[in-house]
Design an enzyme around this catalytic site. Sequence first.
Site, PDB file in Angstrom:
ATOM      1  N   CYS A   1      -5.923 -28.916  13.356  1.00 21.97           N
ATOM      2  CA  CYS A   1      -5.751 -27.708  12.538  1.00 21.97           C
ATOM      3  C   CYS A   1      -5.320 -26.578  13.465  1.00 21.97           C
ATOM      4  O   CYS A   1      -4.785 -26.834  14.549  1.00 21.97           O
ATOM      5  CB  CYS A   1      -7.004 -27.387  11.737  1.00 21.97           C
ATOM      6  SG  CYS A   1      -8.469 -27.001  12.721  1.00 21.97           S
TER       7      CYS A   1
ATOM      8  N   CYS B   1     -12.858 -25.014  12.129  1.00 23.07           N
ATOM      9  CA  CYS B   1     -13.224 -25.156  10.707  1.00 23.07           C
ATOM     10  C   CYS B   1     -12.804 -26.519  10.157  1.00 23.07           C
ATOM     11  O   CYS B   1     -13.631 -27.411   9.957  1.00 23.07           O
ATOM     12  CB  CYS B   1     -12.596 -24.042   9.867  1.00 23.07           C
ATOM     13  SG  CYS B   1     -13.187 -22.393  10.296  1.00 23.07           S
ATOM     14  N   ARG B   2     -11.514 -26.705   9.898  1.00 24.77           N
ATOM     15  CA  ARG B   2     -11.076 -27.897   9.162  1.00 24.77           C
ATOM     16  C   ARG B   2     -11.104 -29.173   9.990  1.00 24.77           C
ATOM     17  O   ARG B   2     -11.627 -30.198   9.535  1.00 24.77           O
ATOM     18  CB  ARG B   2      -9.661 -27.671   8.596  1.00 24.77           C
ATOM     19  CG  ARG B   2      -9.625 -26.609   7.523  1.00 24.77           C
ATOM     20  CD  ARG B   2      -8.215 -26.162   7.239  1.00 24.77           C
ATOM     21  NE  ARG B   2      -7.645 -25.453   8.379  1.00 24.77           N
ATOM     22  CZ  ARG B   2      -6.400 -25.030   8.476  1.00 24.77           C
ATOM     23  NH1 ARG B   2      -5.553 -25.281   7.481  1.00 24.77           N
ATOM     24  NH2 ARG B   2      -5.978 -24.366   9.524  1.00 24.77           N
ATOM     25  N   SER B   3     -10.498 -29.162  11.179  1.00 28.95           N
ATOM     26  CA  SER B   3     -10.409 -30.452  11.902  1.00 28.95           C
ATOM     27  C   SER B   3     -11.753 -30.946  12.443  1.00 28.95           C
ATOM     28  O   SER B   3     -11.996 -32.158  12.404  1.00 28.95           O
ATOM     29  CB  SER B   3      -9.316 -30.423  12.980  1.00 28.95           C
ATOM     30  OG  SER B   3      -9.560 -29.462  13.966  1.00 28.95           O
TER      31      SER B   3
ATOM     32  N   ASP C   1      -6.813 -23.183   4.723  1.00 30.04           N
ATOM     33  CA  ASP C   1      -7.574 -22.575   5.814  1.00 30.04           C
ATOM     34  C   ASP C   1      -8.712 -21.736   5.225  1.00 30.04           C
ATOM     35  O   ASP C   1      -8.460 -20.770   4.502  1.00 30.04           O
ATOM     36  CB  ASP C   1      -6.609 -21.696   6.614  1.00 30.04           C
ATOM     37  CG  ASP C   1      -7.256 -21.104   7.849  1.00 30.04           C
ATOM     38  OD1 ASP C   1      -8.493 -21.160   7.950  1.00 30.04           O
ATOM     39  OD2 ASP C   1      -6.514 -20.586   8.689  1.00 30.04           O
TER      40      ASP C   1
HETATM   41  P1  4NP Z   1      -9.214 -23.849  11.408  1.00 27.66           P
HETATM   42  O1  4NP Z   1      -9.503 -22.345  10.913  1.00 27.66           O
HETATM   43  O2  4NP Z   1      -7.750 -23.902  11.776  1.00 27.66           O
HETATM   44  O3  4NP Z   1      -9.531 -24.678  10.209  1.00 27.66           O
HETATM   45  O4  4NP Z   1     -10.137 -24.093  12.577  1.00 27.66           O
HETATM   46  C1  4NP Z   1      -9.172 -21.216  11.654  1.00 27.66           C
HETATM   47  C2  4NP Z   1     -10.007 -20.782  12.650  1.00 27.66           C
HETATM   48  C3  4NP Z   1      -9.705 -19.643  13.362  1.00 27.66           C
HETATM   49  C4  4NP Z   1      -8.570 -18.942  13.079  1.00 27.66           C
HETATM   50  C5  4NP Z   1      -7.716 -19.378  12.084  1.00 27.66           C
HETATM   51  C6  4NP Z   1      -8.027 -20.523  11.372  1.00 27.66           C
HETATM   52  N1  4NP Z   1      -8.261 -17.753  13.789  1.00 27.66           N
HETATM   53  O5  4NP Z   1      -7.272 -17.087  13.440  1.00 27.66           O
HETATM   54  O6  4NP Z   1      -8.968 -17.412  14.747  1.00 27.66           O
END
Ligand code: 4NP
Length: 159
Positions: A11, A16-18, A127
């Site tokens: 991700c 969060c997701r991965s 996201d």
């Molecule tokens: P992920 O979510 O890609 O599912 O881990 C995010 C975590 C952090 C951020 C964006 C998406 N960020 O902008 O810091």
Amino acid sequence: MAEPVNVLFVCLGNICRSPSAEGVFRSLVEQAGLADQVHIDSCGTGDWHIGKTPDARAQEAARRRGIDISGLRARQFSPEDLDTFDYVLVMDRQNLADIKDVWHQNGGTRPALFLEFGQSAHQEVPDPYYGGDAGFETVLDLIQEAGEGLLADIRGRLA
Ligand code: 4NP
């Protein structure tokens, strides 16, 4: 025994997701008795959260489903991952575009949208980072369903 199948979830932040996908899919693989034959990892295309634990909201949502992802630590995607992993499964189209740029230069395993293994109309795992808790439940629902499809695909490969 045959070589393990290597699965990488990707991700943006790897908080969060991965890591949620890593935890849920590991649980599915363990329940299937295939833990020795399937190696699972996750990473992010971005570098902001390297070394961090998953987001507290992701940890809590997973914990409510009996899955502990607190031991995971974020790392960034590297081009060698396309040589190491048999499945490189991304959460959304931006992740796909980012990894495809590397794939075009590097070769190796072709990245794909994880939800291609699911049956639902969803093609991307949204996201949840800037949203509320419900977003984390949606992530888990989508991941669980696609994970079952992925497991069936891997069983075919191991057979
Ligand atoms: P992920 O979510 O890609 O599912 O881990 C995010 C975590 C952090 C951020 C964006 C998406 N960020 O902008 O810091």
